[in-house]
Design a protein around this motif. Structure first.
Motif, PDB file in Angstrom:
ATOM      1  N   THR A  65    -118.989   8.987  16.954  1.00  0.00           N
ATOM      2  CA  THR A  65    -119.349   8.445  15.643  1.00  0.00           C
ATOM      3  C   THR A  65    -118.856   9.381  14.544  1.00  0.00           C
ATOM      4  OG1 THR A  65    -121.488   9.589  15.569  1.00  0.00           O
ATOM      5  CG2 THR A  65    -121.415   7.423  16.647  1.00  0.00           C
ATOM      6  N   ILE A  73    -119.474   7.985   6.223  1.00  0.00           N
ATOM      7  CA  ILE A  73    -119.321   6.584   6.597  1.00  0.00           C
ATOM      8  C   ILE A  73    -119.033   5.780   5.339  1.00  0.00           C
ATOM      9  CG2 ILE A  73    -120.444   4.568   7.609  1.00  0.00           C
ATOM     10  CD1 ILE A  73    -122.131   6.412   9.267  1.00  0.00           C
ATOM     11  N   SER A  74    -117.938   5.018   5.366  1.00  0.00           N
ATOM     12  CA  SER A  74    -117.572   4.224   4.192  1.00  0.00           C
ATOM     13  C   SER A  74    -117.337   2.781   4.603  1.00  0.00           C
ATOM     14  CB  SER A  74    -116.307   4.799   3.534  1.00  0.00           C
ATOM     15  OG  SER A  74    -115.238   4.823   4.442  1.00  0.00           O
ATOM     16  N   GLY A  75    -118.116   1.875   4.032  1.00  0.00           N
ATOM     17  CA  GLY A  75    -117.914   0.449   4.270  1.00  0.00           C
ATOM     18  C   GLY A  75    -118.393   0.004   5.640  1.00  0.00           C
ATOM     19  N   PRO A  76    -118.437  -1.322   5.834  1.00  0.00           N
ATOM     20  CA  PRO A  76    -118.864  -1.864   7.137  1.00  0.00           C
ATOM     21  C   PRO A  76    -117.858  -1.528   8.227  1.00  0.00           C
ATOM     22  CG  PRO A  76    -117.971  -3.611   5.738  1.00  0.00           C
ATOM     23  CD  PRO A  76    -118.064  -2.393   4.878  1.00  0.00           C
ATOM     24  N   ARG A  77    -118.362  -1.362   9.437  1.00  0.00           N
ATOM     25  CA  ARG A  77    -117.503  -0.987  10.561  1.00  0.00           C
ATOM     26  C   ARG A  77    -117.560  -2.109  11.595  1.00  0.00           C
ATOM     27  NH1 ARG A  77    -116.553   4.454   9.619  1.00  0.00           N
ATOM     28  NH2 ARG A  77    -115.542   4.748  11.631  1.00  0.00           N
ATOM     29  N   ARG A  78    -116.397  -2.647  11.930  1.00  0.00           N
ATOM     30  CA  ARG A  78    -116.332  -3.778  12.856  1.00  0.00           C
ATOM     31  C   ARG A  78    -116.393  -3.344  14.306  1.00  0.00           C
ATOM     32  NH1 ARG A  78    -110.942  -6.713  11.112  1.00  0.00           N
ATOM     33  NH2 ARG A  78    -110.295  -4.521  11.095  1.00  0.00           N
ATOM     34  N   ARG A  83    -112.396   5.235  13.514  1.00  0.00           N
ATOM     35  CA  ARG A  83    -111.197   4.458  13.212  1.00  0.00           C
ATOM     36  C   ARG A  83    -109.963   5.323  13.451  1.00  0.00           C
ATOM     37  NH1 ARG A  83    -113.735   2.580   7.409  1.00  0.00           N
ATOM     38  NH2 ARG A  83    -114.964   0.790   8.160  1.00  0.00           N
TER      39      ARG A  83
END
Length: 347
Positions: A65, A73-78, A83
């Motif tokens: 993580t 952590i930036s924005g939603p993570r799919r 990443r």
């Protein structure tokens, strides 16, 4: 034999199922079909190794993580884990460069592979596996081949036979038992005596640990911690496949097990890797009962190219397991030696 020191969660139900080759259950899972090298199966091995690099690195990204590596952590993570751009940031390379490395589209330098290994927090076994995959993904210098047989030096068997209070054996990377002492034979009698025929032995009639574990339902009666043994066995085979990507017999064995065993397919897809292993083995012997044994494996060079695995099991002094192992050893000492010259697979 592999034991409790297996990497990661098992994800295996308590009992195994063996799928019929013609059933939908028997179809190889993602990635497993690439290892089918039957004579009429033609594969682009260069593409295979690229896919192995991709699957391995994607899996390792997924288990880390951003919080674990100090990234915001930036924005939603799919998808779970890191990443690509975050791995690239940690490795101090561009996102495009890392993407091409992950997809196997370029041969990365040693320094880049080291940086990626650090970013993904790979252990030493995983790091070696990544380097092996990267080398295999390069231009093929040799076609898949079968290894010829050469004699195992008599001194190796003498060494094993001298260990009268310990169970010891030598295996190759395909999990064939190529040499052993009498106590190992007695301790693992159900594997040697299995009536599953060629399902649990290789073409030379030697026991094969992987076939016994995944294709003989009674292996769970011998191995108290069957799931841990299964995880470690597949992880050892995964590492061997990285070291010897053009070993045709290994590829055929993997294809066979992926076709016949749901649990093998699950573990193969997990990309766990194991090179060195040690720990505790719990066995349920049909004659002397339950034993808890400490084991450790070590490299055993047999030629310039062949380095196999020597594993020794022993019981903690003063325990009931020691008493039971001594009892089993006393029975084997009364029997005439059944040792025959053995052979190992050379390169």
């Amino acid at each position: 034999m592999p034991g409790e020191a297996g990497p990661g969660p098992t994800g295996i139900p308590g009992r195994r199922t063996v799928a019929s080759p013609s059933s939908s259950e028997g179809r190889p899972a993602h990635g497993a079909d690439r290892w089918d090298l039957s004579p009429d199966h033609h594969t682009d091995h260069h593409t295979d190794h690229r896919a192995d690099i991709r699957d391995f690195l994607v899996g390792r990204r997924a288990r880390i993580t951003p919080e674990q590596v100090g990234l915001p952590i930036s924005g939603p993570r799919r998808v779970p884990g890191l990443r690509r751009e975050e791995v690239a940031q940690l490795a101090s390379i561009s996102t495009d460069y890392y993407t091409r490395v992950e997809q196997g589209r370029m041969r990365a330098s040693v320094s880049v592979l080291e940086a990626v290994a650090r970013a993904l927090q790979l252990d030493e076994d995983e790091r070696r596996y990544l380097f092996d995959l990267a080398q295999a993904a390069g231009p093929a210098r040799r076609a898949a081949r079968r290894r010829g047989d050469v004699e195992v030096p008599p001194s190796v068997q003498w060494m094993l036979d001298s260990m009268t209070k310990s169970s010891s054996f030598v295996r190759n990377g395909r999990m064939d038992v190529i040499a052993h002492n009498a106590l190992f034979r007695a301790l693992h009698a159900p594997m040697f005596d299995s009536d599953s025929g060629s399902d649990t032995g290789n073409r030379r009639g030697r026991p094969n640990i992987a076939r016994y574990l995944f294709l003989d339902p009674r292996s769970a009666d011998l191995f108290v911690d069957w799931e841990a043994a299964a995880v470690t066995t597949v992880a050892l085979m995964r590492a061997e496949a990285g070291r010897e990507p053009r070993d045709q017999a290994l590829r055929e064995l993997i294809g066979e097990l992926a076709t016949l065993s749901t649990q093998f397919r699950t573990q193969w897809a997990a990309h766990h890797v194991r090179i060195r292993h040690y720990g505790i083995k719990r066995l349920r012997h049909p004659d002397v009962g339950r034993l808890e044994l400490a084991y450790r494996s070590m490299d055993l060079p047999l030629s310039d190219r062949a380095v196999y695995d020597l594993t020794v099991y022993t019981a903690e002094p003063g325990t009931s397991s020691e008493d039971r192992l001594k009892l089993l050893a006393s029975w084997t000492a009364r029997q005439p030696s059944a040792t025959e010259p053995t052979r190992h697979e050379s390169h």
